[in-house]
Motif scaffolding. Structure first.
Motif, mmCIF file in Angstrom:
data_model
loop_
_atom_site.group_PDB
_atom_site.id
_atom_site.type_symbol
_atom_site.label_atom_id
_atom_site.label_comp_id
_atom_site.label_asym_id
_atom_site.label_seq_id
_atom_site.Cartn_x
_atom_site.Cartn_y
_atom_site.Cartn_z
ATOM 1 N N ASP A 37 93.585 -19.555 -39.403
ATOM 2 C CA ASP A 37 92.797 -20.788 -39.344
ATOM 3 C C ASP A 37 91.446 -20.520 -38.709
ATOM 4 O O ASP A 37 91.119 -19.395 -38.358
ATOM 5 C CB ASP A 37 93.541 -21.893 -38.586
ATOM 6 C CG ASP A 37 93.883 -21.479 -37.160
ATOM 7 O OD1 ASP A 37 93.390 -20.431 -36.706
ATOM 8 O OD2 ASP A 37 94.646 -22.209 -36.504
ATOM 9 N N GLY A 38 90.671 -21.579 -38.582
ATOM 10 C CA GLY A 38 89.322 -21.506 -38.035
ATOM 11 C C GLY A 38 88.407 -22.456 -38.758
ATOM 12 O O GLY A 38 88.011 -22.218 -39.896
ATOM 13 N N ASP A 39 88.103 -23.561 -38.112
ATOM 14 C CA ASP A 39 87.222 -24.576 -38.685
ATOM 15 C C ASP A 39 86.103 -24.881 -37.699
ATOM 16 O O ASP A 39 86.239 -24.686 -36.490
ATOM 17 C CB ASP A 39 87.982 -25.868 -38.990
ATOM 18 C CG ASP A 39 88.946 -25.706 -40.145
ATOM 19 O OD1 ASP A 39 88.477 -25.522 -41.271
ATOM 20 O OD2 ASP A 39 90.164 -25.766 -39.902
ATOM 21 N N GLY A 40 85.016 -25.433 -38.217
ATOM 22 C CA GLY A 40 83.930 -25.839 -37.347
ATOM 23 C C GLY A 40 82.740 -26.313 -38.137
ATOM 24 O O GLY A 40 82.876 -26.803 -39.269
ATOM 25 N N ASN A 41 81.575 -26.157 -37.554
ATOM 26 C CA ASN A 41 80.343 -26.564 -38.216
ATOM 27 C C ASN A 41 79.177 -25.859 -37.534
ATOM 28 O O ASN A 41 79.317 -25.293 -36.448
ATOM 29 C CB ASN A 41 80.169 -28.085 -38.163
ATOM 30 C CG ASN A 41 80.178 -28.612 -36.744
ATOM 31 O OD1 ASN A 41 79.237 -28.404 -35.974
ATOM 32 N ND2 ASN A 41 81.268 -29.270 -36.366
ATOM 33 N N PHE A 42 78.027 -25.895 -38.180
ATOM 34 C CA PHE A 42 76.831 -25.393 -37.524
ATOM 35 C C PHE A 42 75.655 -26.286 -37.890
ATOM 36 O O PHE A 42 75.686 -27.029 -38.877
ATOM 37 C CB PHE A 42 76.553 -23.923 -37.888
ATOM 38 C CG PHE A 42 75.924 -23.723 -39.249
ATOM 39 C CD1 PHE A 42 74.556 -23.745 -39.421
ATOM 40 C CD2 PHE A 42 76.728 -23.523 -40.360
ATOM 41 C CE1 PHE A 42 73.986 -23.560 -40.668
ATOM 42 C CE2 PHE A 42 76.175 -23.334 -41.616
ATOM 43 C CZ PHE A 42 74.793 -23.353 -41.771
ATOM 44 N N SER A 43 74.622 -26.223 -37.065
ATOM 45 C CA SER A 43 73.411 -27.011 -37.309
ATOM 46 C C SER A 43 72.189 -26.162 -37.019
ATOM 47 O O SER A 43 72.235 -25.214 -36.224
ATOM 48 C CB SER A 43 73.397 -28.270 -36.432
ATOM 49 O OG SER A 43 73.354 -27.919 -35.065
ATOM 50 N N VAL A 44 71.085 -26.513 -37.705
ATOM 51 C CA VAL A 44 69.807 -25.851 -37.489
ATOM 52 C C VAL A 44 68.789 -26.923 -37.111
ATOM 53 O O VAL A 44 68.612 -27.908 -37.844
ATOM 54 C CB VAL A 44 69.334 -25.093 -38.744
ATOM 55 C CG1 VAL A 44 67.994 -24.407 -38.476
ATOM 56 C CG2 VAL A 44 70.378 -24.078 -39.190
ATOM 57 N N ASN A 45 68.150 -26.735 -35.968
ATOM 58 C CA ASN A 45 67.138 -27.669 -35.488
ATOM 59 C C ASN A 45 65.811 -26.927 -35.377
ATOM 60 O O ASN A 45 65.724 -25.891 -34.719
ATOM 61 C CB ASN A 45 67.555 -28.229 -34.120
ATOM 62 C CG ASN A 45 66.626 -29.317 -33.629
ATOM 63 O OD1 ASN A 45 65.479 -29.062 -33.308
ATOM 64 N ND2 ASN A 45 67.143 -30.529 -33.537
ATOM 65 N N ILE A 46 64.785 -27.459 -36.068
ATOM 66 C CA ILE A 46 63.464 -26.842 -36.042
ATOM 67 C C ILE A 46 62.438 -27.886 -35.607
ATOM 68 O O ILE A 46 62.420 -29.003 -36.140
ATOM 69 C CB ILE A 46 63.082 -26.274 -37.431
ATOM 70 C CG1 ILE A 46 64.090 -25.204 -37.866
ATOM 71 C CG2 ILE A 46 61.673 -25.687 -37.407
ATOM 72 C CD1 ILE A 46 63.830 -24.623 -39.248
ATOM 73 N N ASN A 47 61.638 -27.529 -34.647
ATOM 74 C CA ASN A 47 60.596 -28.439 -34.130
ATOM 75 C C ASN A 47 61.191 -29.732 -33.593
ATOM 76 O O ASN A 47 60.567 -30.787 -33.648
ATOM 77 C CB ASN A 47 59.557 -28.772 -35.206
ATOM 78 C CG ASN A 47 58.900 -27.544 -35.787
ATOM 79 O OD1 ASN A 47 58.863 -26.495 -35.161
ATOM 80 N ND2 ASN A 47 58.381 -27.679 -37.014
ATOM 81 N N PRO A 49 79.397 -27.944 -42.586
ATOM 82 C CA PRO A 49 80.760 -27.665 -42.129
ATOM 83 C C PRO A 49 81.142 -26.209 -42.411
ATOM 84 O O PRO A 49 80.650 -25.596 -43.358
ATOM 85 C CB PRO A 49 81.607 -28.631 -42.949
ATOM 86 C CG PRO A 49 80.817 -28.883 -44.180
ATOM 87 C CD PRO A 49 79.377 -28.834 -43.761
ATOM 88 N N LEU A 50 82.013 -25.683 -41.590
ATOM 89 C CA LEU A 50 82.579 -24.354 -41.797
ATOM 90 C C LEU A 50 84.084 -24.537 -41.946
ATOM 91 O O LEU A 50 84.823 -24.546 -40.963
ATOM 92 C CB LEU A 50 82.253 -23.430 -40.613
ATOM 93 C CG LEU A 50 80.772 -23.150 -40.361
ATOM 94 C CD1 LEU A 50 80.578 -22.383 -39.058
ATOM 95 C CD2 LEU A 50 80.171 -22.373 -41.532
ATOM 96 N N ALA A 51 84.509 -24.750 -43.182
ATOM 97 C CA ALA A 51 85.916 -25.073 -43.446
ATOM 98 C C ALA A 51 86.748 -23.808 -43.550
ATOM 99 O O ALA A 51 86.310 -22.783 -44.083
ATOM 100 C CB ALA A 51 86.035 -25.889 -44.734
ATOM 101 N N ASN A 52 87.974 -23.890 -43.054
ATOM 102 C CA ASN A 52 88.891 -22.746 -43.043
ATOM 103 C C ASN A 52 89.054 -22.140 -44.429
ATOM 104 O O ASN A 52 89.042 -20.919 -44.609
ATOM 105 C CB ASN A 52 90.245 -23.198 -42.482
ATOM 106 C CG ASN A 52 91.280 -22.086 -42.515
ATOM 107 O OD1 ASN A 52 91.013 -20.991 -42.069
ATOM 108 N ND2 ASN A 52 92.449 -22.385 -43.057
ATOM 109 N N GLY A 53 89.162 -22.994 -45.451
ATOM 110 C CA GLY A 53 89.402 -22.502 -46.800
ATOM 111 C C GLY A 53 88.226 -21.786 -47.414
ATOM 112 O O GLY A 53 88.375 -21.066 -48.408
ATOM 113 N N ASP A 54 87.031 -21.953 -46.848
ATOM 114 C CA ASP A 54 85.830 -21.335 -47.398
ATOM 115 C C ASP A 54 85.474 -20.025 -46.709
ATOM 116 O O ASP A 54 84.534 -19.335 -47.113
ATOM 117 C CB ASP A 54 84.654 -22.300 -47.287
ATOM 118 C CG ASP A 54 84.858 -23.537 -48.137
ATOM 119 O OD1 ASP A 54 85.387 -23.404 -49.254
ATOM 120 O OD2 ASP A 54 84.517 -24.633 -47.666
#
Length: 626
Positions: A93-103, A111-116
């Motif tokens: 398993d292993g799920d989560g997400n990430f974001s990018v913030n600029i300025n 999203p960072l889905a386990n199946g992907d």
């Protein structure tokens, strides 16, 4: 998985260069995780600095549930078009997400889905939907929601402008907006600023979602009838001398609860998540892991069981915050606090405080629950037993609950108390968290002189009119010719001197007021702080002269006792006495009566002989016959 390319091919990179017509150059830089607090760049970029943090304690590349890693890149120059992450998940398993913030703007959330994901390191690529030239920081955050995620490399794909032209930049005064569904939003302006100022040419504006926001020449109309997000983009095309540039900001319309009072209506024993809009909400107190927050509608307890509260007393919030909330033994409380980036915070030294009687508090408990209140002149009717005591006032009682076992009170003491109304199960109580919340009062008294008058300044607020005394404010005329005394029936503030009238020789116990001091109280009487020494020229104290009451000049070197009132009258000339007789509200400077050729009258208007002693009226003027 949507919106990403598993591998960014060399062909696409070449196309990116060719599409720029030789004016734009694609490049990339990779940051490899070196430790829990550092990364190593693949190339050294001038002026660029980085910071890195992994909140998981065991492995520099691993993230377990509720942990995150954050890469912050400062001083970067270029337009980021894509991001590559070298990722893997745990075996199962292993799920989560990430974001990018600029300025300061969130430009990508994924999203960072386990199946992907696979359980071996693989490079995943993500396009930035609306590339923007970097003028501030780049912040990349990866969050794990299920064990475990791993990341060991961050790669930025970016465009570099033609360095033969002068670089330009566009910035917005405000980088993001958030509004609530149904909120009335007037048309507003947020125009981009082009630097350098010498650059010429038009700036064009576009909206990627005109169902939410329409923009014309930087002026924006927002439709809050539905939820949604719009990105407003400003573009400068450049010219032969100046390079092109662009900037974006976001407008979000979200569903939210409009006030703390509305939120409390939604709560039950089960914890739920809410988006709350705060308007001038102030943190009125913090203690350990607890804080009290109130707006114009209500107050609520913020209680986070692990760690310290993310707020401090005196903070004022405007904007949106995600909270978890519930009732605990019938008391509403917040158990998490995550403000949106659009939240604005300022600091105020004026903390909210409602002065209430116990009767008002008990009759309107919902209004004051978890708000900062002050009760005046209460009696400690029960000392603490297991941190629970009782206070009383005018026949009303309420439990007093100490948050710290070290707090003490004395039975039958009178005190002013600052606390926070709460409830445990169904029992209402006033919560206090430190000893300084209790201000014991030493009850004072006064005894009028033979004339029935006295001046006095109590250390606490007093309503003299409820104690059988008549209180007066005293004012000196601008030309120093007259002193006026006006009856005052409100609560006299602590430390303020008054003239009072009662029964001569009777001792009056000055019971503390139970309501707030009257803000209209205004007097020229000064309170001696013990003692004041007269200078023989301008200090006037209340007394009698030949049986007449008034303010008389105090001889030089004479001390005016503490808590007594006096007047400072400069330039009084030869006047040494301002008489006061009966219930008159006007006290005039009195001169010795001249030899009277006309009729003489007393203060009641009755004709008297020229030998009459005391205040007389001759020719329409007031004199003192000695």
């Amino acid at each position: 998985m949507k919106n990403y390319l598993r591998f960014l091919s060399p062909v696409l990179l070449l196309l990116a260069v060719l599409m720029g017509g030789g004016k734009i150059y694609a490049d990339e830089v990779t940051y490899t995780v070196a430790s829990k607090t550092s990364v190593t760049p693949s190339v050294s970029l001038t002026g660029v600095t980085t910071s890195f943090e992994n909140t998981y304690s065991s492995n520099k590349e691993q993230l377990t549930k509720n942990n995150s890693m954050t890469l912050k890149i400062s001083g970067f120059s270029g337009t980021v078009t894509a991001l590559k992450l070298n990722l893997r998940r745990n075996k199962t398993d292993g799920d989560g997400n990430f974001s990018v913030n600029i300025n300061g703007n969130n430009v990508l959330t994924q999203p960072l889905a386990n199946g992907d994901l696979t359980n071996s390191y693989t490079v995943y690529s993500y396009n930035i939907p609306s590339p923007v030239e970097t003028t501030g920081d780049i912040i990349i955050t990866i969050n794990a929601t299920t064990n475990s995620l791993y990341c060991n490399e961050f790669t930025l794909i970016y465009d570099k402008p033609d360095e033969s032209k002068t670089k330009t930049s566009l910035t917005f005064p405000t980088t993001s907006y958030m509004f609530m569904v149904g909120e009335d939003v007037p048309v507003f302006s947020n125009k981009a600023i082009l630097e350098p100022a010498a650059a010429t040419g038009d700036i064009t504006y576009t909206s990627d979602n005109e169902n939410i926001a329409v923009v014309y020449d930087g002026n924006v109309t927002v439709d809050t009838s539905v939820e949604g997000t719009a990105t407003i983009k400003a573009e400068y095309k450049g010219n032969d001398k100046y390079a092109s540039s662009s900037a974006t900001y976001t407008i979000k319309v979200i569903k939210a609860i409009a006030s703390i009072a509305d939120l409390k209506k939604e709560l039950s024993k089960k914890s739920r998540n809410f988006t709350l809009k705060l308007t001038d909400a102030i943190v009125s107190y913090t203690y350990g892991e607890r804080a009290y927050i109130q707006d114009a509608t209500a107050g609520i307890l913020l209680f986070i069981q692990k760690g310290t509260t993310p707020v401090t007393a005196g903070q004022k919030f405007n904007g949106f915050v995600n909270v978890a909330a519930q009732t605990y033994y019938n008391l509403p409380e917040l158990t998490s606090w995550n403000p949106y980036s659009t939240m604005t915070t300022e600091t105020t030294e004026e903390l909210p405080l409602d002065v209430v009687t116990l009767e008002e508090l008990k009759n309107n408990y919902d209004k004051y629950e978890s708000c900062r209140v002050k009760v005046l002149g209460v009696t400690i009717s029960k000392a603490f037993t297991n941190r629970t005591g009782e206070i009383s006032q005018n026949g009303e009682t309420i439990s007093l609950r100490a948050g710290d076992a070290q707090i003490t009170v004395t039975h039958n003491d009178i005190a002013d108390i600052i606390g926070f109304p709460g409830v445990y199960d169904k029992a209402k109580q006033l919560n206090i968290w430190e000893q300084s919340a209790i201000s014991p009062i030493t009850v004072e008294s006064l005894t009028p002189a033979a004339s029935g008058y006295a001046t006095y300044a109590a250390d606490y607020a007093v309503n003299y009119s409820k104690l059988g005394l008549t209180a007066y404010t005293v004012k000196v005329a601008d030309d120093n010719s007259k002193v006026s005394a006006t009856p005052f029936t409100g609560v006299v503030p602590a430390g303020k001197a008054v003239l009072v009238k009662g029964t001569a020789g009777q001792k009056y116990t000055l019971t503390p007021a139970t309501t707030a001091a009257d803000e209209t109280f205004d007097t020229d009487l000064q309170a001696s702080d013990g003692p004041v020494t007269a200078d023989g020229a301008q200090h006037f104290a209340f007394g009698t002269k030949k049986g007449v009451s008034g303010f008389k000049l105090v001889n030089s070197g004479v001390a005016i006792p503490a808590k007594k009132g006096y007047l400072l009258i400069s330039n009084a000339g030869a006047k040494e006495f301002f008489a006061f007789e009966g219930e008159t509200t006007g006290i005039s400077a009195v001169e010795t009566a001249p030899a009277a050729d006309g009729n003489v009258y007393n203060m009641a208007g009755q004709r008297v002989s020229k030998s009459y002693k005391g205040l007389v009226i001759v020719g329409g003027k007031k004199y003192l016959n000695k």
